[in-house]
Motif scaffolding. Structure first.
Motif, mmCIF file in Angstrom:
data_model
loop_
_atom_site.group_PDB
_atom_site.id
_atom_site.type_symbol
_atom_site.label_atom_id
_atom_site.label_comp_id
_atom_site.label_asym_id
_atom_site.label_seq_id
_atom_site.Cartn_x
_atom_site.Cartn_y
_atom_site.Cartn_z
ATOM 1 N N THR A 1 18.882 -5.796 37.752
ATOM 2 C CA THR A 1 19.278 -4.919 38.854
ATOM 3 C C THR A 1 20.785 -4.938 39.055
ATOM 4 O O THR A 1 21.413 -3.884 39.239
ATOM 5 N N LEU A 2 21.385 -6.128 39.023
ATOM 6 C CA LEU A 2 22.838 -6.210 39.140
ATOM 7 C C LEU A 2 23.526 -5.476 37.991
ATOM 8 O O LEU A 2 24.519 -4.770 38.189
ATOM 9 N N LEU A 3 22.976 -5.635 36.804
ATOM 10 C CA LEU A 3 23.583 -5.029 35.625
ATOM 11 C C LEU A 3 23.390 -3.512 35.594
ATOM 12 O O LEU A 3 24.164 -2.788 34.941
ATOM 13 N N SER A 4 22.381 -3.014 36.314
ATOM 14 C CA SER A 4 22.093 -1.572 36.290
ATOM 15 C C SER A 4 23.249 -0.749 36.852
ATOM 16 O O SER A 4 23.401 0.430 36.514
ATOM 17 N N ARG A 5 24.076 -1.367 37.679
ATOM 18 C CA ARG A 5 25.263 -0.674 38.195
ATOM 19 C C ARG A 5 26.151 -0.207 37.047
ATOM 20 O O ARG A 5 26.785 0.844 37.126
ATOM 21 N N PHE A 6 26.183 -0.981 35.978
ATOM 22 C CA PHE A 6 27.018 -0.651 34.829
ATOM 23 C C PHE A 6 26.225 -0.006 33.701
ATOM 24 O O PHE A 6 26.752 0.829 32.972
ATOM 25 N N SER A 7 24.952 -0.392 33.540
ATOM 26 C CA SER A 7 24.165 0.190 32.451
ATOM 27 C C SER A 7 23.935 1.688 32.659
ATOM 28 O O SER A 7 23.833 2.437 31.690
ATOM 29 N N LYS B 1 26.073 3.720 33.578
ATOM 30 C CA LYS B 1 27.240 4.415 33.037
ATOM 31 C C LYS B 1 27.038 4.762 31.569
ATOM 32 O O LYS B 1 27.556 5.764 31.073
ATOM 33 N N VAL B 2 26.291 3.906 30.870
ATOM 34 C CA VAL B 2 26.017 4.137 29.453
ATOM 35 C C VAL B 2 24.809 5.046 29.276
ATOM 36 O O VAL B 2 24.837 6.001 28.487
ATOM 37 N N ILE B 3 23.744 4.763 30.032
ATOM 38 C CA ILE B 3 22.485 5.492 29.873
ATOM 39 C C ILE B 3 22.564 6.891 30.479
ATOM 40 O O ILE B 3 21.997 7.847 29.952
ATOM 41 N N GLY B 4 23.287 7.007 31.592
ATOM 42 C CA GLY B 4 23.403 8.291 32.274
ATOM 43 C C GLY B 4 22.426 8.467 33.405
ATOM 44 O O GLY B 4 22.471 9.471 34.118
ATOM 45 N N ASN C 1 33.392 -1.117 27.081
ATOM 46 C CA ASN C 1 33.881 0.239 26.836
ATOM 47 C C ASN C 1 33.537 1.175 27.987
ATOM 48 O O ASN C 1 34.333 2.050 28.348
ATOM 49 N N ALA C 2 32.354 0.981 28.586
ATOM 50 C CA ALA C 2 31.930 1.852 29.687
ATOM 51 C C ALA C 2 32.869 1.746 30.882
ATOM 52 O O ALA C 2 33.084 2.722 31.606
ATOM 53 N N THR C 3 33.444 0.552 31.098
ATOM 54 C CA THR C 3 34.327 0.371 32.257
ATOM 55 C C THR C 3 35.802 0.296 31.893
ATOM 56 O O THR C 3 36.651 0.452 32.764
ATOM 57 N N GLY C 4 36.096 0.064 30.595
ATOM 58 C CA GLY C 4 37.498 -0.117 30.225
ATOM 59 C C GLY C 4 37.893 0.440 28.880
ATOM 60 O O GLY C 4 38.931 0.040 28.332
ATOM 61 N N GLY C 5 37.096 1.345 28.313
ATOM 62 C CA GLY C 5 37.459 1.985 27.068
ATOM 63 C C GLY C 5 37.587 1.018 25.905
ATOM 64 O O GLY C 5 37.001 -0.069 25.898
ATOM 65 N N PHE C 6 38.373 1.421 24.905
ATOM 66 C CA PHE C 6 38.541 0.633 23.688
ATOM 67 C C PHE C 6 39.063 -0.770 23.995
ATOM 68 O O PHE C 6 38.551 -1.768 23.494
ATOM 69 N N ARG C 7 40.073 -0.860 24.850
ATOM 70 C CA ARG C 7 40.636 -2.166 25.197
ATOM 71 C C ARG C 7 39.587 -3.031 25.889
ATOM 72 O O ARG C 7 39.476 -4.230 25.613
ATOM 73 N N GLY C 8 38.833 -2.434 26.781
ATOM 74 C CA GLY C 8 37.779 -3.174 27.467
ATOM 75 C C GLY C 8 36.725 -3.683 26.512
ATOM 76 O O GLY C 8 36.217 -4.802 26.663
ATOM 77 N N ALA C 9 36.375 -2.889 25.488
ATOM 78 C CA ALA C 9 35.377 -3.300 24.503
ATOM 79 C C ALA C 9 35.853 -4.512 23.717
ATOM 80 O O ALA C 9 35.092 -5.462 23.475
#
Length: 417
Positions: A161-167, A169-172, A357-365
């Motif tokens: 559930t905590l991770l869903s805030r960010f997932s 962003k990837v899943i849509g 990458n979802a939160t910080g692009g290439f550098r974040g990845a």
């Protein structure tokens, strides 16, 4: 107990049952029930099959790499340590698994943590690690079962559930979320990407020269990555070792076939993900309406690999590089050498890069996957003494969530017992 572990440790069986029950509760036609149940089962079996192929090639590469560069150390492998300790820890681990599932469903029904954890094979490993840590400190089996059931069941509901805030962003969307034993790494990856990354450069949209346009195809890029890694490692291996691997097969054919096998395994797994996602999400709605209204399925992170193939490869390579750095560093600071777990580097490193990458692009990845590689080495090295009582040498538990919980047990319960 071993049969119970195998049954509940088989995700495809659980997935098929949930799909069947969900479709029945929706009063779907018999043909739709059969179709949905079978395809959900087949999809997850394809994921397992593809994962098995990937694991076979990565294990071979790990052995080759270790031999080529003369490495000796501890191998993080959940499967290996579970197999070696099943007689000692299997009974309480199976009971913990059962009650942890009940706690997860209870929390999904009555709290805001609506995730139901479907990657149950990982829960089996976590149950083993908790039991091993507590028994090593002298706690009773009954205490291990009570503590393990409550803590792991809570983890199963809370972390996806905590991770869903960010997932999302990837899943849509939030029709499903991610359940994996490196959730702490993925949460850290998301925040590291957010704090230090740059979303203007998405790793999936990196401009590639027309001369290298073939790299845009993820299957080709995967093939070439493994071709390079196997080729470099084999150059440093002895002739006797390579003769044992090749078995009179021409070297170039061996190199091409193993690289293609790796790319094929990932292709099969991704196709299984498509089948699985198309069936389990709508079927799960019927299941959740009765069991836990509003609950969402939490599934393996491989469902993300099709959406971010570039991030997966970058995460694998960067995480692996970080683990190589640890090999050079650990003897200097008095920690045991942790041999890179190549499958964990691929799965956890790739997924960490997706979140970064979802939160910080290439550098974040890059930052996220490098940090993941550090976790995959530092954490097993720090908890290794806690499992010495098992009498198992050269192997330990691997994933960050297991080892972080073991560290918590070591520095809290260890002080009072």
């Amino acid at each position: 107990m071993e049969y119970l572990l195998r049954l509940f440790g088989t995700p495809a069986i659980i997935i098929a049952f949930i799909a069947f029950l969900g479709l029945c509760l929706q009063r779907s036609k018999v043909s739709a029930i059969i179709r949905g149940t079978v395809l959900a089962f087949v999809g997850f079996v394809l994921i397992k099959t593809g994962g098995g192929i990937l694991g076979g090639v990565l294990t071979m590469f790990s052995d080759l790499f270790t031999h080529a560069f003369g490495l000796r150390g501890v191998v993080p492998s959940n499967e290996a340590i579970m197999a070696l300790t099943i007689d000692k820890l299997g009974r309480p681990a199976a009971i913990i698994l059962f009650f942890a599932m009940i706690v997860n469903i209870f929390l999904a029904r009555y709290t805001r943590f609506k995730s139901i954890y479907l990657s149950l094979h990982l829960v089996v490993f976590m149950a083993f690690s908790v039991t091993a840590a507590l028994t090593g400190l002298g706690y009773s089996e009954f205490f291990c079962i009570v503590f393990g059931s409550l803590v792991i069941g809570t983890y199963m509901a809370v972390f996806p559930t905590l991770l869903s805030r960010f997932s999302r962003k990837v899943i849509g969307h939030n029709d499903y979320c991610i359940a994996h034993a490196a959730s702490t790494s993925y949460l850290a990856a998301s925040y590291l990407g957010k704090w230090f990354g740059n979303t203007s450069v998405d790793v999936e949209h990196v401009t590639v020269s027309d001369k290298f346009s073939f790299l845009k195809n993820p299957d080709v890029a995967t093939f070439l990555t493994m071709f390079f890694l196997l080729g470099i490692s084999s150059l440093f291996a002895s002739n006797e070792y390579m003769d044992g691997i090749l078995k009179q097969q021409p070297y170039l054919i061996w190199l091409l076939e193993r690289s293609a096998t790796f790319a094929g395994g990932l292709f099969i797994a991704k196709k299984g993900v498509v089948l699985f996602a198309e069936e389990i999400v709508p079927a799960f709605k019927g299941f959740s309406q009765v069991v836990a209204p509003g609950a969402i399925p939490a599934v393996d992170p491989m469902v993300l690999f099709e959406k971010s193939p570039n991030a997966v490869l970058i995460g694998f390579l960067v995480s692996f590089f970080a683990e190589l750095c640890c090999i050079a560093l650990f003897p200097l600071i008095g920690l045991p050498i942790i041999i890179p777990g190549i499958l964990a580097s691929f799965t956890c490193g790739g997924t960490a890069a997706i979140f970064g990458n979802a939160t910080g692009g290439f550098r974040g990845a890059v930052i996220a996957s490098f940090f993941n590689g550090l976790l995959l080495c530092f954490l097993p090295a720090m908890v290794l003494p806690l499992f010495s009582h098992l009498g198992v040498n050269g192997v330990t538990f691997a994933d960050p969530d297991f080892t972080i919980l073991s560290l918590f047990i070591k520095y809290t319960f260890g002080l009072v017992h």
